[in-house]
Design a protein around this motif. Structure first.
Motif, mmCIF file in Angstrom:
data_model
loop_
_atom_site.group_PDB
_atom_site.id
_atom_site.type_symbol
_atom_site.label_atom_id
_atom_site.label_comp_id
_atom_site.label_asym_id
_atom_site.label_seq_id
_atom_site.Cartn_x
_atom_site.Cartn_y
_atom_site.Cartn_z
ATOM 1 N N THR A 316 38.264 42.872 68.641
ATOM 2 C CA THR A 316 38.018 42.816 67.197
ATOM 3 C C THR A 316 36.771 43.600 66.825
ATOM 4 O O THR A 316 36.772 44.401 65.865
ATOM 5 N N GLU A 319 37.502 47.353 67.233
ATOM 6 C CA GLU A 319 38.323 47.895 66.155
ATOM 7 C C GLU A 319 37.521 48.036 64.856
ATOM 8 O O GLU A 319 37.682 49.002 64.099
ATOM 9 N N LEU A 320 36.660 47.072 64.598
ATOM 10 C CA LEU A 320 35.803 47.188 63.417
ATOM 11 C C LEU A 320 34.875 48.389 63.529
ATOM 12 O O LEU A 320 34.627 49.111 62.556
ATOM 13 N N TYR A 321 34.345 48.605 64.732
ATOM 14 C CA TYR A 321 33.466 49.757 64.935
ATOM 15 C C TYR A 321 34.226 51.068 64.723
ATOM 16 O O TYR A 321 33.748 51.992 64.060
ATOM 17 N N ARG A 322 35.441 51.156 65.285
ATOM 18 C CA ARG A 322 36.243 52.364 65.124
ATOM 19 C C ARG A 322 36.629 52.587 63.648
ATOM 20 O O ARG A 322 36.657 53.722 63.155
ATOM 21 N N TYR A 323 36.945 51.516 62.987
ATOM 22 C CA TYR A 323 37.319 51.617 61.571
ATOM 23 C C TYR A 323 36.161 52.184 60.753
ATOM 24 O O TYR A 323 36.341 53.037 59.885
ATOM 25 N N ASN A 324 34.984 51.703 61.027
ATOM 26 C CA ASN A 324 33.813 52.205 60.299
ATOM 27 C C ASN A 324 33.531 53.666 60.621
ATOM 28 O O ASN A 324 33.060 54.430 59.779
ATOM 29 N N GLN A 325 33.842 54.069 61.854
ATOM 30 C CA GLN A 325 33.608 55.450 62.231
ATOM 31 C C GLN A 325 34.585 56.397 61.533
ATOM 32 O O GLN A 325 34.263 57.563 61.271
ATOM 33 N N ARG A 326 35.777 55.928 61.231
ATOM 34 C CA ARG A 326 36.784 56.780 60.580
ATOM 35 C C ARG A 326 36.577 56.924 59.076
ATOM 36 O O ARG A 326 37.194 57.764 58.442
ATOM 37 N N GLN A 327 35.767 56.098 58.485
ATOM 38 C CA GLN A 327 35.548 56.177 57.049
ATOM 39 C C GLN A 327 34.741 57.431 56.708
ATOM 40 O O GLN A 327 33.783 57.781 57.416
#
Length: 333
Positions: A316, A319-327
């Motif tokens: 979790t 995934e949150l870290y990756r999500y923030n990186q894609r923004q």
């Protein structure tokens, strides 16, 4: 999770089986278990314990270091725990820690004490639990032993003193009887009065009829005067009556006290050598028929669930870290 399951299964299989044995007992008040009190007064019955102070005392004794050191030496737990050589600080601390971690003494809801010991050897666990109860009993008895030794010495001194006084007074009484010629107050008094009356009556008759007046006068003097030639006479009887009464009363009093002192001394000596148990053992410790720990299935299930939970958390966060990186990075042009 599969890896955690495999590793936990291997670890669980390698863990040794631990067995526990429990002994249940009721402590008593040491004073009610004191033999000299039991023999000296029928009202002091051996009573079942349950008082808070008795329970606390038994638990304190069981958790004390002298008792632990005694059990450790008795069963050579240095070798059993692989602690090393006795006398080394590290070895002493280690074996004492292992011993205390395997020992549990609690006061249950029925006002009894449950003493539990755990070990890989189920037979050794039972032996140590029973030996612990015996050690608690022994120390509990020792609490009154020193006072009982002092009391025994006092009883012995009192008995010797009364015995010496009795012998001295008895010799004085015998000497006084020989001196005054008094050997029995009641019978001797009756005899003298009877003889005195008969002799005096015979003297009066002799004086009237001209009989042997001189002989009867000598007989009467012998009965009444100390220098009249008779061992038993009224003058010596009167002079020695008070002294004999005093000596007789003293001897009787000393004899009664001497008998009581002898009984008290013998009772105290019996109490000192007596071994009346200060605990009621309801259940002795027996070798366990099944292990207490480890619960292997619980280790495996717990490891898998813990791994699953940690995995969920880690994934979790990842995934949150990756999500923030894609923004896309916003800003002013």
């Amino acid at each position: 999770m599969v890896l955690a399951a495999v590793v936990s299964i291997v670890v669980a299989l390698l863990l040794p089986n631990i067995y526990k044995s429990t002994s249940v007992f009721f402590p008593t008040n040491p004073q009610t278990a004191d033999p000299d009190r039991l023999l000296g007064n029928n009202e002091n019955k051996l009573e079942l314990g349950g008082r808070a102070e008795d329970l606390d005392r038994a638990i304190t004794i069981g958790e004390s270091q002298p008792v632990a050191d005694f059990i450790i030496r008795k069963y050579n737990l240095y070798n059993h725990y692989g602690a090393g050589t006795p006398g080394d600080d590290a070895a002493d601390n280690y074996v004492l820690h292992e011993f205390n971690s395997n020992l549990n003494i609690v006061h249950n809801e029925r006002d009894a004490i449950e003493l539990t010991f755990m070990d890989q050897d189920k037979f050794l666990a039972a032996k140590i639990a029973n030996s612990m109860v015996e050690a608690i009993d022994s120390v509990n008895q020792q609490l009154t032993m020193e006072n009982r030794r002092k009391l025994l010495g006092l009883y012995s001194q009192r008995y010797d003193s009364l015995k010496a006084g009795f012998e001295r007074s008895r010799r004085q009484l015998i000497a006084a009887r020989n001196r005054y010629g008094i050997f029995g107050f009641e019978m001797q008094g009756r005899y003298m009065v009877k003889q005195l009356i008969e002799t005096e009556a015979a003297l009066r008759k002799a004086e009237a009829s001209g009989g042997d007046v001189a002989g009867l006068r000598r007989a009467l003097r012998g009965l009444t005067k100390a220098d009249g030639g008779n061992l038993i006479n009224v003058e010596s009887y009167v002079r020695g009556a008070d002294s004999l009464t005093m000596f007789t009363s003293r001897v009787n009093n000393l004899q009664t006290r001497l008998i009581e002192a002898q009984a008290a001394y013998e009772t105290a000596r019996l109490g000192l050598t007596g071994r009346v148990s200060s605990v009621y053992v309801v259940q002795k410790a027996y070798p366990a028929t099944k292990k207490t720990k480890p619960v292997r299935w619980l280790i495996v299930v717990g490891s898998v669930l813990l791994t699953f939970s940690l995995s969920v958390v880690v994934i979790t966060l990842l995934e949150l870290y990756r999500y923030n990186q894609r923004q896309p990075q916003g800003g002013l042009s």
